[in-house]
Structures are given as C-alpha cells and as structure tokens.
Design a protein around this motif. Structure first.
Motif, PDB file in Angstrom:
ATOM      1  N   MET A   1       1.125  -1.566  -0.107  1.00 51.07           N
ATOM      2  CA  MET A   1      -0.085   0.542   0.041  1.00 51.07           C
ATOM      3  C   MET A   1       0.843   1.100  -0.416  1.00 51.07           C
ATOM      4  SD  MET A   1      -3.191  -0.667   2.711  1.00 51.07           S
ATOM      5  CE  MET A   1      -3.701   0.127   2.511  1.00 51.07           C
ATOM      6  N   ILE A   2       2.439   1.241   0.530  1.00 55.00           N
ATOM      7  CA  ILE A   2       3.220   2.802   0.647  1.00 55.00           C
ATOM      8  C   ILE A   2       3.011   2.537  -0.287  1.00 55.00           C
ATOM      9  CG2 ILE A   2       4.720   3.519   1.877  1.00 55.00           C
ATOM     10  CD1 ILE A   2       3.890   2.010   4.216  1.00 55.00           C
ATOM     11  N   ILE A   3       4.036   1.587  -1.220  1.00 53.76           N
ATOM     12  CA  ILE A   3       4.546   1.485  -2.533  1.00 53.76           C
ATOM     13  C   ILE A   3       3.712   2.278  -3.140  1.00 53.76           C
ATOM     14  CG2 ILE A   3       5.994   0.432  -3.800  1.00 53.76           C
ATOM     15  CD1 ILE A   3       6.833  -1.528  -1.603  1.00 53.76           C
ATOM     16  N   THR A   4       2.079   2.037  -3.167  1.00 52.84           N
ATOM     17  CA  THR A   4       1.393   2.104  -4.163  1.00 52.84           C
ATOM     18  C   THR A   4       1.121   3.302  -4.355  1.00 52.84           C
ATOM     19  OG1 THR A   4       0.609  -0.099  -4.217  1.00 52.84           O
ATOM     20  CG2 THR A   4      -0.920   1.244  -5.005  1.00 52.84           C
ATOM     21  N   SER A   5       1.162   4.014  -2.884  1.00 51.84           N
ATOM     22  CA  SER A   5       0.562   5.160  -2.582  1.00 51.84           C
ATOM     23  C   SER A   5       1.702   6.309  -2.889  1.00 51.84           C
ATOM     24  CB  SER A   5       0.704   5.882  -1.208  1.00 51.84           C
ATOM     25  OG  SER A   5       0.195   6.738  -0.789  1.00 51.84           O
ATOM     26  N   PHE A   6       3.285   5.761  -2.729  1.00 54.15           N
ATOM     27  CA  PHE A   6       4.304   6.298  -3.199  1.00 54.15           C
ATOM     28  C   PHE A   6       4.405   6.695  -4.740  1.00 54.15           C
ATOM     29  CE2 PHE A   6       8.049   6.993  -4.722  1.00 54.15           C
ATOM     30  CZ  PHE A   6       8.807   8.025  -4.223  1.00 54.15           C
TER      31      PHE A   6
ATOM     32  N   ASP B   1      16.685  20.506   2.651  1.00 48.58           N
ATOM     33  CA  ASP B   1      16.093  21.541   1.822  1.00 48.58           C
ATOM     34  C   ASP B   1      15.355  21.604   0.440  1.00 48.58           C
ATOM     35  OD1 ASP B   1      18.869  22.890   3.118  1.00 48.58           O
ATOM     36  OD2 ASP B   1      19.872  20.889   2.124  1.00 48.58           O
ATOM     37  N   MET B   2      14.551  20.744   0.759  1.00 43.94           N
ATOM     38  CA  MET B   2      13.622  21.089  -0.417  1.00 43.94           C
ATOM     39  C   MET B   2      12.203  21.411   0.430  1.00 43.94           C
ATOM     40  SD  MET B   2      12.175  17.765  -3.141  1.00 43.94           S
ATOM     41  CE  MET B   2      13.869  17.253  -3.609  1.00 43.94           C
ATOM     42  N   PRO B   3      11.932  22.634  -0.371  1.00 48.12           N
ATOM     43  CA  PRO B   3      10.489  23.105   0.284  1.00 48.12           C
ATOM     44  C   PRO B   3       8.823  21.733   0.560  1.00 48.12           C
ATOM     45  CG  PRO B   3      11.094  24.527  -1.274  1.00 48.12           C
ATOM     46  CD  PRO B   3      12.293  23.306  -1.445  1.00 48.12           C
ATOM     47  N   HIS B   4       8.923  22.037   1.564  1.00 47.68           N
ATOM     48  CA  HIS B   4       7.530  20.940   1.549  1.00 47.68           C
ATOM     49  C   HIS B   4       8.144  19.749   2.054  1.00 47.68           C
ATOM     50  CE1 HIS B   4       4.890  24.949   1.073  1.00 47.68           C
ATOM     51  NE2 HIS B   4       6.065  25.045  -0.038  1.00 47.68           N
ATOM     52  N   ASN B   5       8.490  19.061   2.079  1.00 51.93           N
ATOM     53  CA  ASN B   5       9.352  17.723   2.032  1.00 51.93           C
ATOM     54  C   ASN B   5       8.336  16.858   2.771  1.00 51.93           C
ATOM     55  OD1 ASN B   5      11.433  17.102   4.490  1.00 51.93           O
ATOM     56  ND2 ASN B   5      11.777  18.962   3.095  1.00 51.93           N
ATOM     57  N   GLN B   6       8.251  15.706   2.601  1.00 53.60           N
ATOM     58  CA  GLN B   6       7.483  14.542   3.960  1.00 53.60           C
ATOM     59  C   GLN B   6       8.014  13.130   3.292  1.00 53.60           C
ATOM     60  OE1 GLN B   6       3.015  15.405   3.465  1.00 53.60           O
ATOM     61  NE2 GLN B   6       3.278  16.519   5.176  1.00 53.60           N
ATOM     62  N   MET B   7       8.765  12.702   4.346  1.00 58.85           N
ATOM     63  CA  MET B   7       9.165  11.366   4.218  1.00 58.85           C
ATOM     64  C   MET B   7       7.946  10.790   5.633  1.00 58.85           C
ATOM     65  SD  MET B   7      12.894   9.847   5.239  1.00 58.85           S
ATOM     66  CE  MET B   7      13.103  10.174   3.606  1.00 58.85           C
ATOM     67  N   ALA B   8       7.566   9.543   4.384  1.00 55.71           N
ATOM     68  CA  ALA B   8       6.780   8.920   5.779  1.00 55.71           C
ATOM     69  C   ALA B   8       7.303   7.178   6.020  1.00 55.71           C
ATOM     70  CB  ALA B   8       5.833   7.813   4.620  1.00 55.71           C
ATOM     71  N   MET B   9       7.748   7.153   7.607  1.00 59.52           N
ATOM     72  CA  MET B   9       8.140   5.719   7.534  1.00 59.52           C
ATOM     73  C   MET B   9       7.306   4.813   9.028  1.00 59.52           C
ATOM     74  SD  MET B   9      11.235   5.510   8.836  1.00 59.52           S
ATOM     75  CE  MET B   9      12.601   4.567   9.629  1.00 59.52           C
ATOM     76  N   ILE B  10       8.033   3.645   8.303  1.00 60.64           N
ATOM     77  CA  ILE B  10       7.269   2.725   8.819  1.00 60.64           C
ATOM     78  C   ILE B  10       8.390   1.634   8.956  1.00 60.64           C
ATOM     79  CG2 ILE B  10       6.693   1.805   6.375  1.00 60.64           C
ATOM     80  CD1 ILE B  10       3.908   0.782   7.652  1.00 60.64           C
ATOM     81  N   MET B  11       8.116   0.871  10.470  1.00 54.96           N
ATOM     82  CA  MET B  11       8.827   0.070  10.840  1.00 54.96           C
ATOM     83  C   MET B  11       7.904  -1.514  10.717  1.00 54.96           C
ATOM     84  SD  MET B  11      10.501   2.456  13.823  1.00 54.96           S
ATOM     85  CE  MET B  11       9.297   3.546  13.195  1.00 54.96           C
TER      86      MET B  11
ATOM     87  N   LYS C   1       4.438  -0.018  15.146  1.00 54.21           N
ATOM     88  CA  LYS C   1       4.165  -0.332  13.778  1.00 54.21           C
ATOM     89  C   LYS C   1       3.274   0.676  13.145  1.00 54.21           C
ATOM     90  CE  LYS C   1       5.263  -4.506  13.692  1.00 54.21           C
ATOM     91  NZ  LYS C   1       6.173  -4.836  15.011  1.00 54.21           N
ATOM     92  N   ALA C   2       2.946   2.351  14.354  1.00 56.88           N
ATOM     93  CA  ALA C   2       2.644   3.262  13.188  1.00 56.88           C
ATOM     94  C   ALA C   2       3.492   3.683  11.782  1.00 56.88           C
ATOM     95  CB  ALA C   2       1.965   4.440  13.897  1.00 56.88           C
ATOM     96  N   GLN C   3       2.684   4.761  11.234  1.00 55.44           N
ATOM     97  CA  GLN C   3       3.433   4.797  10.212  1.00 55.44           C
ATOM     98  C   GLN C   3       3.371   6.633  10.737  1.00 55.44           C
ATOM     99  OE1 GLN C   3       2.402   4.886   5.626  1.00 55.44           O
ATOM    100  NE2 GLN C   3       2.436   6.914   6.387  1.00 55.44           N
ATOM    101  N   TYR C   4       4.533   7.198  10.716  1.00 55.17           N
ATOM    102  CA  TYR C   4       5.548   8.405  11.177  1.00 55.17           C
ATOM    103  C   TYR C   4       5.960   9.130  10.187  1.00 55.17           C
ATOM    104  CZ  TYR C   4       5.472   5.254  15.351  1.00 55.17           C
ATOM    105  OH  TYR C   4       4.535   4.932  16.314  1.00 55.17           O
ATOM    106  N   VAL C   5       5.658  10.703  10.043  1.00 55.07           N
ATOM    107  CA  VAL C   5       5.819  11.115   8.801  1.00 55.07           C
ATOM    108  C   VAL C   5       6.831  12.260   9.607  1.00 55.07           C
ATOM    109  CG1 VAL C   5       5.062  12.952   7.841  1.00 55.07           C
ATOM    110  CG2 VAL C   5       3.279  11.902   7.711  1.00 55.07           C
ATOM    111  N   LEU C   6       8.016  11.691   8.844  1.00 53.20           N
ATOM    112  CA  LEU C   6       9.113  13.297   9.021  1.00 53.20           C
ATOM    113  C   LEU C   6       9.075  14.339   7.583  1.00 53.20           C
ATOM    114  CD1 LEU C   6      10.786  10.135  10.103  1.00 53.20           C
ATOM    115  CD2 LEU C   6      12.610  11.665   9.709  1.00 53.20           C
ATOM    116  N   GLU C   7       8.715  15.851   8.893  1.00 57.31           N
ATOM    117  CA  GLU C   7       9.450  17.016   7.642  1.00 57.31           C
ATOM    118  C   GLU C   7       9.927  18.105   8.543  1.00 57.31           C
ATOM    119  OE1 GLU C   7       5.028  17.095   7.169  1.00 57.31           O
ATOM    120  OE2 GLU C   7       4.323  17.404   9.317  1.00 57.31           O
ATOM    121  N   ASN C   8       9.803  18.851   8.383  1.00 53.59           N
ATOM    122  CA  ASN C   8      11.137  20.195   8.261  1.00 53.59           C
ATOM    123  C   ASN C   8       9.637  20.432  10.225  1.00 53.59           C
ATOM    124  OD1 ASN C   8      12.510  20.825   6.745  1.00 53.59           O
ATOM    125  ND2 ASN C   8      11.147  21.911   5.619  1.00 53.59           N
TER     126      ASN C   8
END
Length: 211
Positions: free
Chosen positions: A15-20, A132-142, A149-156
C-alpha cells in the motif's frame, strides 16, 4: 501466525509503495522502510524520485561535482552518512553498512542497519536527506517485531525526526526539551501580558495612596 504477520506487513508495504508510486512525480515525497530479512538482517530502504536526490546533491555540491552515475552515487552515499542517524535505548547509536543505490525515475538507497539490540524501549530516527526541499515529507514505517508499527511522517516542522518511548507496551511520542522550553516560555509570556493591567493598576494604586 508468523506467516499471517508477514502477510499483513507485505500488504501494508504494498500500500505504501503503491501510494508513493502514485505521487512519484512529486519530488517532495519520499519513504523510509525498516524491515528484517529471513536471515536476520535489518534493512533500511529510502525511496524517492530521482529529481529529489538530484535536487539535494546539486544544491549542496553543484552539478559540476559529478560526471558519471558512480560519481553521483558516491555523493549520495556521503550525503546519507551525514544526514541519517539511528539511536535506540537512548545510548546505542546504530551503524550502517555500505549503501546500495539504485537510480531510476523512482530511486532507492538500500542499506543494512548494524548492531540493533534485541530489546528496545526507546527509538530515535533522524533523516535530513531532503530537508532543503520545500514542503518535503518522508513516510517512515518499521516492519520489525518490537518496533513501532504506526506510520510516521518526517518533515521540517518536526526537524525530520521521530523520537518514541515504550511505556506499558505502547509507543509514546517524546516531546523534545527544546520544544517544551519554547512552549512554556510562550505560556509564561502570554501570562505576563494578561497580568500587565493588574501590575499597572496595583502600582498606580500604591502611588496614589502614598501621595
């Protein structure tokens, strides 16, 4: 049971890969997935668009810094080593193996995470590779037993970090000391503003009484 859990993880990852993939044209979106192989190795995979990797490398080093794909991969490796930090149990700084970088419209950095302890009760992850990229977001899952087990979002806004503490079997977000100080400083500031009229009235009353 073990197979069922792996199956759930597989569908979650799919699901994550498809979403990405559906947003692959957006360079400000990326994913980080921590998983464990059948042989017991811990693998971290960072996926983003090629333009995201190029944007950071060109911004930091300039286009003239590389002439071949191998030169570019070396710069990405250096960038990864300077910007990704993994600490567990508040004392164990994890190390990484040599990253494998796969370039394409959807590019990947795959690396083995070393010396992960068996028991973990605190978790800190920081990834500023695309800060350095404006509005960047990284979804992190383990996808590892014992990890959140939750999905977390890294951002500025959260300084590209995840900081969690295990309490009674539940992973709780840890508020940073700096943010706590800032929050209470603001509260104190607004309280002082609210009390300013009281101080003024009290002072003028005393002054009038003395006269």
């Amino acid at each position: 049971m073990h197979y069922k859990i792996k199956k759930q993880w597989f569908f979650m990852l799919l699901m994550i890969i498809t979403s990405f993939s559906s947003h692959a044209h957006q360079p400000d979106l990326s994913t980080a997935v921590l998983s464990k192989t059948d042989t017991g190795k811990f693998i971290l995979q960072i996926t983003s668009s090629l333009s995201a990797f190029e944007g950071e490398i060109d911004y930091l080093y300039s286009k003239a810094a590389y002439k071949t794909p191998e030169d570019f991969k070396e710069l990405v490796t250096n960038h990864f080593n300077k910007n990704v930090f993994f600490i567990v149990n508040e004392r164990d700084t994890l190390k990484f193996g040599k990253p494998l970088i796969i370039l394409g419209h959807e590019s990947k950095l795959i690396v083995e995470v070393l010396n992960i302890p068996k028991d973990i009760d605190a978790f800190y992850f920081k990834n500023t590779m695309f800060k350095d990229m404006p509005h960047n977001q990284m979804a992190m899952i383990m996808l590892v037993d014992g990890f959140p087990k939750a999905q977390y979002v890294l951002e500025n806004t959260n300084e590209q970090t995840i900081q969690l503490q295990l309490e009674k079997g539940t992973w709780i977000a840890v508020e940073k000391t700096g943010l706590v100080i800032k929050k209470y400083s603001l509260i104190f500031f607004f309280l002082m503003l609210l009390m300013t009229p009281w101080f003024y009235v009290n002072y003028t009353d005393k002054k009038y009484f003395k006269i």
